[in-house]
Motif scaffolding. Sequence first.
Motif, short mmCIF file in Angstrom:
data_model
loop_
_atom_site.label_atom_id
_atom_site.label_comp_id
_atom_site.label_asym_id
_atom_site.label_seq_id
_atom_site.Cartn_x
_atom_site.Cartn_y
_atom_site.Cartn_z
N LYS A 104 0.83 -1.20 0.00
CA LYS A 104 0.00 0.00 0.00
C LYS A 104 0.87 1.26 0.00
CE LYS A 104 -3.80 2.22 2.52
NZ LYS A 104 -4.72 2.11 3.69
N ARG A 105 1.86 1.30 0.86
CA ARG A 105 2.73 2.48 0.94
C ARG A 105 3.58 2.65 -0.31
NH1 ARG A 105 4.76 1.04 7.08
NH2 ARG A 105 2.88 1.76 8.18
N ASN A 123 2.95 1.55 -3.37
CA ASN A 123 2.13 1.96 -4.51
C ASN A 123 1.78 3.44 -4.44
OD1 ASN A 123 2.11 -0.60 -5.65
ND2 ASN A 123 0.25 -1.23 -4.59
N ALA A 124 1.52 3.92 -3.20
CA ALA A 124 1.23 5.34 -3.03
C ALA A 124 2.45 6.19 -3.37
CB ALA A 124 0.79 5.60 -1.59
N GLU A 168 2.95 6.29 -7.14
CA GLU A 168 1.96 7.19 -7.74
C GLU A 168 2.40 8.64 -7.56
OE1 GLU A 168 -2.90 7.82 -7.73
OE2 GLU A 168 -1.91 6.91 -6.01
N TYR A 225 0.88 16.43 -5.12
CA TYR A 225 0.80 15.10 -4.52
C TYR A 225 1.03 15.22 -3.02
CZ TYR A 225 5.92 15.48 -4.58
OH TYR A 225 7.21 15.90 -4.40
N ALA A 241 0.39 9.21 2.80
CA ALA A 241 0.11 7.76 2.74
C ALA A 241 1.35 6.91 2.84
CB ALA A 241 -0.64 7.45 1.45
N PHE A 242 2.53 7.51 2.67
CA PHE A 242 3.77 6.71 2.72
C PHE A 242 4.87 7.42 3.49
CE2 PHE A 242 3.68 9.24 -1.14
CZ PHE A 242 4.95 9.79 -1.22
#
Length: 222
Positions: free
Chosen positions: A195-196, A198-199, A202, A213, A217-218
């Motif tokens: 999850k982290r 991928n964030a 992105e 951005y 999230a990370f």
Amino acid sequence: YTIFVYAGITLFTCMYVYYLNNNMGYTSAQTSTVMLIYSIMVIILSAIFGCFRWDAKLVITASMILSGAALCIFHFVTPGTFGLYFIFFMFAIAISAFFVQSYAVVYEVCDIDAYVSGGKRAGYIVSLFYFISKIMAAVSMFAIGWILRLVGYDATLPVQSEETLNGISMGALFISGVAFVIGGIIILKYPGTNKRLNAMREAMTYKAEGKEYSEEAFKELL
């Protein structure tokens, strides 16, 4: 993590022949059969681990702790034929997890470094991983010779003493198992999760495109 796990892998890989020949009383033919079946286990398990989409650190932690615990237990419990193959199955899990999932973690670290530093240092990071692995392999192989001398191993004797057999088991199973467990616990400190990551990736795309951005999230990766 790499220091402990690679040391455990090298210890078991180099000492299993002594364990099979002396502790189990296996002939060369029987040892070859065990290794053939073990090799098939590694091939199958490596393919399975390659299909996992779970967080790499969780797969590694579970594999190392379970495998390490099994090796430690069988140092104190003399295995029969089934038990011996179970030992090699658990080691196959550990070595497959290391060589499949650990490389995924290395390249995750490369991505994190690229985001933080803005540079391209993947070559240095991967080289450091290989360097540490080779250093630990060399240190572990030296330790194997030291262990065998310490426990009084004599290749000219048809039967080794109980102290020597216990020492061989200690090196092949217990020390390797403890190294796996420690490595599995250490890797839990690694903050990378799917999850982290991928964030973060992105955010890297947005950053390259000049868009806004957030790092919330990370933030644990930074």
